[in-house]
Motif scaffolding. Structure first.
Motif, PDB file in Angstrom:
ATOM      1  N   GLY A  62      -3.648   3.800  -1.592  1.00 53.32           N
ATOM      2  CA  GLY A  62      -4.206   2.451  -1.555  1.00 53.32           C
ATOM      3  C   GLY A  62      -5.705   2.464  -1.327  1.00 53.32           C
ATOM      4  N   HIS A  63      -6.164   1.567  -0.480  1.00 56.49           N
ATOM      5  CA  HIS A  63      -7.597   1.451  -0.200  1.00 56.49           C
ATOM      6  C   HIS A  63      -8.146   2.678   0.527  1.00 56.49           C
ATOM      7  N   MET A 103       0.843  -1.172   0.000  1.00 56.66           N
ATOM      8  CA  MET A 103       0.000   0.000   0.000  1.00 56.66           C
ATOM      9  C   MET A 103       0.887   1.234   0.000  1.00 56.66           C
ATOM     10  N   HIS A 129      -1.728   6.268   6.011  1.00 59.18           N
ATOM     11  CA  HIS A 129      -2.939   5.953   6.763  1.00 59.18           C
ATOM     12  C   HIS A 129      -2.557   5.953   8.234  1.00 59.18           C
ATOM     13  N   ASN A 177     -10.399   5.299  -1.457  1.00 62.52           N
ATOM     14  CA  ASN A 177     -11.848   5.086  -1.535  1.00 62.52           C
ATOM     15  C   ASN A 177     -12.530   5.446  -0.231  1.00 62.52           C
ATOM     16  N   VAL A 178     -11.891   5.155   0.885  1.00 62.83           N
ATOM     17  CA  VAL A 178     -12.459   5.513   2.189  1.00 62.83           C
ATOM     18  C   VAL A 178     -12.603   7.030   2.282  1.00 62.83           C
TER      19      VAL A 178
END
Length: 65
Positions: free
Chosen positions: A37-38, A1, A5, A41-42
């Motif tokens: 990374g993910h 990633m 975060h 979208n969050v």
């Protein structure tokens, strides 16, 4: 990633509630790194929330045991 975060454990989460809420809105950390990374979208979804809702999430994260 790639990207940044925050850690979610209380002993490692040093960001203030305001910094967490801002990150959930714009994806930038207090040191101006960006979400990756993910988390992209969050952040995209969290940015659609009302500011009070992001503040409530930040409060919850700061109070995790």
């Amino acid at each position: 990633m790639t990207g940044a975060h925050p850690p979610l454990t209380p002993d490692e989460l040093t960001w203030s509630k305001d910094e967490i809420a801002a990150y959930l809105n714009d994806g930038f950390t207090p040191s101006f790194d960006s979400a990756g990374g993910h988390m992209v979208n969050v952040i995209r979804n969290m940015a659609m929330l009302q500011p009070d809702d992001r503040a409530a999430i930040a409060q919850y994260l700061k109070e995790l045991p």
